[in-house]
Design a protein around this motif. Structure first.
Motif, PDB file in Angstrom:
ATOM      1  N   LEU A 188      58.711  48.180  34.766  1.00  0.00           N
ATOM      2  CA  LEU A 188      58.087  48.275  33.446  1.00  0.00           C
ATOM      3  C   LEU A 188      58.816  49.327  32.630  1.00  0.00           C
ATOM      4  CD1 LEU A 188      55.748  47.669  31.429  1.00  0.00           C
ATOM      5  CD2 LEU A 188      54.408  49.419  32.638  1.00  0.00           C
ATOM      6  N   LEU A 189      59.347  48.924  31.473  1.00  0.00           N
ATOM      7  CA  LEU A 189      60.065  49.828  30.580  1.00  0.00           C
ATOM      8  C   LEU A 189      59.236  50.045  29.324  1.00  0.00           C
ATOM      9  CD1 LEU A 189      62.610  51.424  29.742  1.00  0.00           C
ATOM     10  CD2 LEU A 189      63.557  49.256  28.885  1.00  0.00           C
ATOM     11  N   ILE A 190      58.690  51.251  29.174  1.00  0.00           N
ATOM     12  CA  ILE A 190      57.830  51.609  28.036  1.00  0.00           C
ATOM     13  C   ILE A 190      58.680  52.398  27.042  1.00  0.00           C
ATOM     14  CG2 ILE A 190      55.767  52.859  27.326  1.00  0.00           C
ATOM     15  CD1 ILE A 190      54.635  52.386  30.127  1.00  0.00           C
ATOM     16  N   VAL A 191      58.962  51.794  25.911  1.00  0.00           N
ATOM     17  CA  VAL A 191      59.912  52.339  24.955  1.00  0.00           C
ATOM     18  C   VAL A 191      59.203  53.155  23.867  1.00  0.00           C
ATOM     19  CG1 VAL A 191      61.721  51.764  23.277  1.00  0.00           C
ATOM     20  CG2 VAL A 191      61.495  50.417  25.383  1.00  0.00           C
ATOM     21  N   ASP A 192      59.403  54.455  23.884  1.00  0.00           N
ATOM     22  CA  ASP A 192      59.045  55.346  22.768  1.00  0.00           C
ATOM     23  C   ASP A 192      57.579  55.287  22.349  1.00  0.00           C
ATOM     24  OD1 ASP A 192      61.751  55.766  22.890  1.00  0.00           O
ATOM     25  OD2 ASP A 192      62.212  54.854  20.954  1.00  0.00           O
ATOM     26  N   VAL A 193      56.681  55.186  23.301  1.00  0.00           N
ATOM     27  CA  VAL A 193      55.249  55.267  22.970  1.00  0.00           C
ATOM     28  C   VAL A 193      54.896  56.751  22.896  1.00  0.00           C
ATOM     29  CG1 VAL A 193      52.904  54.676  23.660  1.00  0.00           C
ATOM     30  CG2 VAL A 193      54.763  53.030  23.987  1.00  0.00           C
ATOM     31  N   VAL A 194      55.087  57.308  21.712  1.00  0.00           N
ATOM     32  CA  VAL A 194      54.929  58.747  21.493  1.00  0.00           C
ATOM     33  C   VAL A 194      54.094  59.003  20.246  1.00  0.00           C
ATOM     34  CG1 VAL A 194      57.072  59.339  22.690  1.00  0.00           C
ATOM     35  CG2 VAL A 194      57.122  58.869  20.230  1.00  0.00           C
ATOM     36  N   ALA A 195      53.737  60.261  20.066  1.00  0.00           N
ATOM     37  CA  ALA A 195      52.773  60.655  19.038  1.00  0.00           C
ATOM     38  C   ALA A 195      53.199  60.287  17.624  1.00  0.00           C
ATOM     39  CB  ALA A 195      52.527  62.161  19.126  1.00  0.00           C
TER      40      ALA A 195
ATOM     41  N   THR B   9      60.758  55.883  27.906  1.00  0.00           N
ATOM     42  CA  THR B   9      61.777  56.525  27.078  1.00  0.00           C
ATOM     43  C   THR B   9      61.093  57.346  25.996  1.00  0.00           C
ATOM     44  OG1 THR B   9      62.056  54.825  25.351  1.00  0.00           O
ATOM     45  CG2 THR B   9      63.313  54.546  27.398  1.00  0.00           C
ATOM     46  N   ASN B  10      61.792  58.390  25.586  1.00  0.00           N
ATOM     47  CA  ASN B  10      61.398  59.136  24.390  1.00  0.00           C
ATOM     48  C   ASN B  10      62.668  59.463  23.613  1.00  0.00           C
ATOM     49  OD1 ASN B  10      62.515  61.100  26.021  1.00  0.00           O
ATOM     50  ND2 ASN B  10      60.812  62.534  25.863  1.00  0.00           N
ATOM     51  N   VAL B  11      62.489  60.069  22.459  1.00  0.00           N
ATOM     52  CA  VAL B  11      63.613  60.400  21.577  1.00  0.00           C
ATOM     53  C   VAL B  11      63.585  61.891  21.298  1.00  0.00           C
ATOM     54  CG1 VAL B  11      64.702  59.964  19.342  1.00  0.00           C
ATOM     55  CG2 VAL B  11      63.473  58.124  20.500  1.00  0.00           C
ATOM     56  N   GLN B  12      64.729  62.544  21.399  1.00  0.00           N
ATOM     57  CA  GLN B  12      64.815  63.974  21.065  1.00  0.00           C
ATOM     58  C   GLN B  12      66.209  64.288  20.537  1.00  0.00           C
ATOM     59  OE1 GLN B  12      62.935  67.216  23.542  1.00  0.00           O
ATOM     60  NE2 GLN B  12      65.082  67.738  23.879  1.00  0.00           N
ATOM     61  N   TYR B  13      66.217  65.097  19.462  1.00  0.00           N
ATOM     62  CA  TYR B  13      67.479  65.503  18.845  1.00  0.00           C
ATOM     63  C   TYR B  13      67.614  67.021  18.844  1.00  0.00           C
ATOM     64  CZ  TYR B  13      67.596  60.739  17.120  1.00  0.00           C
ATOM     65  OH  TYR B  13      67.600  59.358  17.039  1.00  0.00           O
ATOM     66  N   GLN B  14      68.853  67.458  18.900  1.00  0.00           N
ATOM     67  CA  GLN B  14      69.115  68.852  18.629  1.00  0.00           C
ATOM     68  C   GLN B  14      68.714  69.147  17.189  1.00  0.00           C
ATOM     69  OE1 GLN B  14      73.263  69.563  19.498  1.00  0.00           O
ATOM     70  NE2 GLN B  14      73.105  68.670  21.539  1.00  0.00           N
ATOM     71  N   PRO B  15      68.325  70.386  16.887  1.00  0.00           N
ATOM     72  CA  PRO B  15      67.880  70.707  15.517  1.00  0.00           C
ATOM     73  C   PRO B  15      68.885  70.222  14.475  1.00  0.00           C
ATOM     74  CG  PRO B  15      67.471  72.558  16.966  1.00  0.00           C
ATOM     75  CD  PRO B  15      68.242  71.560  17.782  1.00  0.00           C
ATOM     76  N   GLY B  16      68.363  69.514  13.490  1.00  0.00           N
ATOM     77  CA  GLY B  16      69.221  68.992  12.439  1.00  0.00           C
ATOM     78  C   GLY B  16      69.945  67.719  12.808  1.00  0.00           C
ATOM     79  N   GLY B  17      69.664  67.166  13.989  1.00  0.00           N
ATOM     80  CA  GLY B  17      70.252  65.902  14.386  1.00  0.00           C
ATOM     81  C   GLY B  17      71.712  65.971  14.758  1.00  0.00           C
ATOM     82  N   ALA B  18      72.151  67.093  15.307  1.00  0.00           N
ATOM     83  CA  ALA B  18      73.569  67.250  15.654  1.00  0.00           C
ATOM     84  C   ALA B  18      74.060  66.191  16.626  1.00  0.00           C
ATOM     85  CB  ALA B  18      73.794  68.642  16.244  1.00  0.00           C
ATOM     86  N   ASP B  19      73.157  65.647  17.437  1.00  0.00           N
ATOM     87  CA  ASP B  19      73.536  64.613  18.403  1.00  0.00           C
ATOM     88  C   ASP B  19      73.025  63.237  17.994  1.00  0.00           C
ATOM     89  OD1 ASP B  19      70.924  65.433  18.757  1.00  0.00           O
ATOM     90  OD2 ASP B  19      70.971  65.360  20.943  1.00  0.00           O
TER      91      ASP B  19
END
Length: 208
Positions: free
Chosen positions: A26-33, A71-81
């Motif tokens: 089961l792949l749960i994609v980005d079910v986040v706040a 899965t979740n999503v996270q970026y370095q401050p300002g979206g550097a990555d």
């Protein structure tokens, strides 16, 4: 004069069917706040009902010994990555490191034994090593759920197929900002890349 319906237009062209394999996950994609919190720029009215479906599926999968992957999503401050994706969609700053909008909801938090892959792009596979892990574990089928249907769910289902996994997209467990993109993408995924199944069918694949 009105032309043929989409179903009529596709009939006889895209009618292939995929059968589940023997080793699902089961792949749960980005079910986040970000998608569940009113006032968030990414809030979706349909997200809560889809989250409840995800919770039922996750509980059933764990009970049956079927791997659960978040899965979740996270970026370095300002979206550097974040590359071009972050530039195209500045709303992604909601996922800058430390933002509460990137958190999993309290009633759908990864449990011991579950896996979490953090990504910066739409597909759960891009730059994450997910395919290699699944292949190593003998997974051949993915039940794919989450947010949003037209974005990260679609991208993940397409990549799942390209990596050789049978993609099963669970209708009730997906959500989008608007019914139009939601339904159009489910229609196209079913036609070309995946099987779109309902929650009851997903329980059968899990073995619940």
């Amino acid at each position: 004069m009105a032309g043929p319906s989409a179903a009529d237009n596709y009939a006889g062209v895209y009618e292939g069917r995929l059968q589940p394999g023997t080793r699902p996950a089961l792949l749960i994609v980005d079910v986040v706040a970000a998608y569940l919190t009113e006032g968030s720029p990414l809030f979706m009215q349909s997200a809560a009902a889809a989250k409840d479906s995800n919770r039922r599926l996750a509980d059933a999968a764990r009970a049956a010994g079927v791997p659960v992957i978040f899965t979740n999503v996270q970026y370095q401050p300002g979206g550097a990555d974040g590359g071009v994706f972050y530039k195209k969609a500045p709303v992604l700053k909601a996922f800058d490191e430390g933002s509460p909008l990137g958190a999993f909801p309290e009633d759908l938090i990864p449990q011991p034994g579950d896996r979490v892959f953090t990504k910066q792009y739409p597909s759960a596979f891009f730059g994450t090593g997910l395919a290699e892990v699944l292949h190593a574990e003998g997974i051949d089928t993915l039940l794919i759920t989450g947010y949003s249907t037209s974005g990260c769910v679609r991208a993940s289902a397409l990549d799942a197929m390209q990596y050789g996994f049978i993609p099963l997209v669970v209708r009730e467990a997906c959500a989008d900002r608007h019914e139009g993109p939601h339904e159009a993408n489910l229609f196209d995924l079913q036609a070309k890349y995946a099987e779109v199944i309902d929650e009851a069918e997903a329980f059968k694949v899990i073995g619940a």
